[in-house]
Design an enzyme around this catalytic site. Structure first.
Site, mmCIF file in Angstrom:
data_model
loop_
_atom_site.group_PDB
_atom_site.id
_atom_site.type_symbol
_atom_site.label_atom_id
_atom_site.label_comp_id
_atom_site.label_asym_id
_atom_site.label_seq_id
_atom_site.Cartn_x
_atom_site.Cartn_y
_atom_site.Cartn_z
ATOM 1 N N TYR A 47 34.371 31.164 -38.268
ATOM 2 C CA TYR A 47 34.416 30.056 -37.693
ATOM 3 C C TYR A 47 35.458 30.828 -36.660
ATOM 4 O O TYR A 47 35.295 30.356 -35.977
ATOM 5 C CB TYR A 47 34.292 28.765 -37.667
ATOM 6 N N LYS A 48 36.658 31.927 -36.556
ATOM 7 C CA LYS A 48 37.493 31.744 -36.410
ATOM 8 C C LYS A 48 37.086 32.850 -35.379
ATOM 9 O O LYS A 48 36.340 33.331 -34.771
ATOM 10 C CB LYS A 48 38.780 32.467 -37.085
ATOM 11 N N TYR A 49 38.021 32.258 -33.736
ATOM 12 C CA TYR A 49 36.980 32.661 -32.403
ATOM 13 C C TYR A 49 37.673 34.646 -32.776
ATOM 14 O O TYR A 49 38.066 35.475 -33.487
ATOM 15 C CB TYR A 49 38.516 32.688 -31.528
ATOM 16 N N LEU B 261 37.523 38.621 -40.246
ATOM 17 C CA LEU B 261 36.760 37.206 -39.727
ATOM 18 C C LEU B 261 35.268 37.030 -38.970
ATOM 19 O O LEU B 261 34.313 37.160 -39.291
ATOM 20 C CB LEU B 261 37.684 36.329 -38.723
#
EC number: 3.6.4.-
Length: 609
Positions: free
Chosen positions: A30-32, A24
């Site tokens: 957008y994920k952490y 990601l």
């Protein structure tokens, strides 16, 4: 044919989580990008257990209550973050390197009810006695060794961490005033931590004579360039002050994604996308195993309906019926269909700000700020672009692709100037507001009923009412009562409380205060607007629209067998709407699903057989 996105995926698998996070990050998702880790470092010397008056809490009690508050908020907002509690200045010691006067109460782990209850036993007079019996007080500690223990706690964690922080609670402004060697080693160790990405925040508490941060801690703590310096240099004398300071430091600025802004083919800068406002929602439910009450891990497998054999991802394909033919698509082809552009922002031009209207609003905007991580020098060019857009009062129109498999949006980058308060502290940051622009199908013509215009006298009376009810609005003064009560109920269950604390609904209007302010204005307004025989509690007769008949229903549409066969042979059955296909399936007694593709397959199979 089934999809392949979730083959052999195990929810909660830590190895899969780490791999997913790396993917990601590479794609600008957008994920952490990791877990927050926070160590609460609490001074346990005797001075922390002494209050200046009988009514005041001791500095140690204030620290414990603050830590409990952070634990509870982390359980609600981000329960995957890692927290730890370390005491220094104790008589007994408990740490991995056997340093004296350092007691690790809780190592870095997820917050939970047991940890909160463990801290609860050290509150109040009885808690002070229990602490004395369990750990005691000592003064022969070295702050460099304390920071060493904290660094070891971070290094023992196997997860990927995005932020590593230490919050130091103390009311001693010069811990090594009589030992310059210890003070020098502490400063050196604090610098080493800063170089490795570990930040030290000081939560200093009030002491007799005042807390002088310049004696020692000015060289120890980590201060970001855009941070509110008042939060650092104000000492906390009340629990509310300490909570405000901790909350200001607890939440780190985390970019939703880091992307490239392409000004043209040759000029590219890197920016971070931030979400300044996020709607608070209830956490999603977690499935539990009935026998042990443990979380259930979901696994997905695909089987052949004929043989019952397990299918691998390479054994399945996607298909689409088009023109009476079944089109087979490979995995790479379906992924390519979803991919429109690489993640990023592409500049398309500039438009005057006056062309951006309020009715163009689609969703909350995002905030764009320069990032030096991908392209060095981005801040300088970003600042020049922002200044010129402010001078010319224009917005930059861009094509925004947040992720690889997401269709692009058209957005307007609206320039935002920096705002400072009277003490030269930043209130509004400089940057661009990323405003989503509507597509053509987002704009619809809504049917409006004809309205009766108000008279000038009625408008004047309503202005007087509005003027009487004016007040200073602050968004953080109102909480969602449903969410607050939900979290209080969860807190009561987790901590075994007798009954949950009732949340105060701050959204309800203060009727008595409003009536006192308005006086006779409401009655005067009613006399001007409503007829004399008006009853506000009476039932309102619903008016029918002109195009509504009295009890008329849509007639059923019937299709002949020849007509359906013709459409199937020509491949034009897909032009039928879903209601038309459902009616045809119902007429021939065919069982099918609700999706259009399932309806088409049922009709095609029926007439081809």
């Amino acid at each position: 044919m089934s999809g392949w996105e979730s083959y052999y995926k195990t929810e909660g698998d830590e190895e899969a989580e780490e791999e997913q996070e790396e993917n990601l990050e590479a794609s600008g998702d957008y994920k952490y990008s990791g877990r927050d880790s926070l160590i609460f470092l609490v001074d346990a010397s005797k001075a922390m257990f002494e209050s200046q008056s009988e009514d005041e809490l001791t500095p140690f009690d204030m620290s414990i209550q603050c830590i409990q508050s952070v634990y509870i908020s982390k359980i609600i907002s981000s329960d995957r973050d890692l927290l730890a509690v370390v005491f220094y200045g104790t008589e007994k010691d408990k740490n991995s390197v056997n340093f004296k006067n350092i007691y690790v109460l809780q190592e870095l782990d997820n917050p939970g009810a047991k940890r909160i209850l463990e801290l609860d036993q050290f509150k109040g007079q009885q808690g002070q006695k229990r602490f004395q019996d369990m750990m005691g007080h000592g003064s022969d500690y070295s702050l460099s060794e304390v920071l060493w223990v904290c660094a070891n706690l971070f290094s023992d964690v196997q997860f990927k961490m995005s932020h590593k922080r230490i919050m130091l609670f103390t009311n001693e402004d010069n811990p090594h005033g009589n030992d310059s060697a210890k003070a020098s080693r502490a400063r050196t160790k604090a610098g080493d931590l800063r170089d490795t990405g570990i930040f030290l925040d000081l939560m200093h508490l009030k002491k007799p004579g005042g807390f002088d941060i310049s004696l020692f801690y000015r060289d120890i703590i980590s201060i970001a360039e855009d941070e509110d310096l008042r939060v650092h240099f104000e000492e906390s004398s009340k629990l509310e002050d300490l909570l405000r300071k901790v909350r200001a430091k607890e939440t780190r600025k985390r970019a939703l994604s880091r992307l490239k802004l392409k000004l043209n083919k040759d000029i590219v800068i890197s920016v971070g996308i931030y979400n300044l406002v996020q709607k608070a929602l209830k956490p999603p439910p977690i499935k539990l195993y009935r026998e042990t009450n443990e979380p259930v891990k979901t696994k997905t497998r695909t089987f052949n309906t004929s043989t019952g054999g397990l299918l691998l991802p390479s054994d399945t394909k996607r298909s689409q019926i088009y023109g009476s033919r079944q089109i087979i698509l490979e995995k790479e082809e379906t992924e390519e269909l979803k991919r429109f552009d690489d993640p990023g922002l592409m500049l398309m031009g500039f438009k005057p700000l006056v062309l951006l209207k309020k009715h163009h609003y689609l969703r909350p905007s995002l905030f764009v700020y320069p990032e030096e991580s991908l392209v060095i020098g981005s801040s300088t060019l970003f600042s020049a672009l922002l200044i010129k857009c402010l001078e010319k009062e224009v917005a930059a129109l861009c094509r925004y692709t947040p992720r690889r498999n997401i269709p692009p949006y058209f957005v307007a980058l609206v320039p935002q100037e920096e705002e400072l308060d009277d003490q030269k502290i930043q209130v509004t940051p400089p940057g661009f507001q990323l405003v989503f622009l509507p597509f053509a199908d987002d704009k619809r013509k809504m049917p409006f009923t004809e309205k009766i215009m108000a008279t000038p006298e009625q408008v004047g009376k309503m202005k007087a009412i509005v003027e009487k009810l004016r007040f200073t609005y602050r968004s953080d003064s109102f909480e969602n009562p449903v969410l607050q009560q939900h979290f209080r109920n969860l807190e009561a269950l987790a901590l075994d409380l007798m009954e949950p604390e009732q949340a105060v609904d701050l959204t309800l209007p203060k009727v008595e205060a409003m009536n006192k302010r308005l006086g006779s204005l409401v009655d005067e307004f009613k006399e001007l607007v409503y007829p004399p025989d008006y009853n506000p509690e009476g039932k309102v007769t619903k008016r029918k629209h002109d195009n509504e008949g009295s009890g008329s229903k849509r007639p059923k549409v019937e299709y002949s067998e020849e007509e359906l066969k013709t459409h199937i042979s020509k491949g034009t059955l897909g032009k039928f709407t879903v209601p038309m296909l459902k009616e045809a399936c119902r007429a021939y007694g065919l069982k099918s699903g609700l999706k259009k593709q399932e309806l088409l397959e049922a009709l095609t199979k029926h007439f081809q057989d």
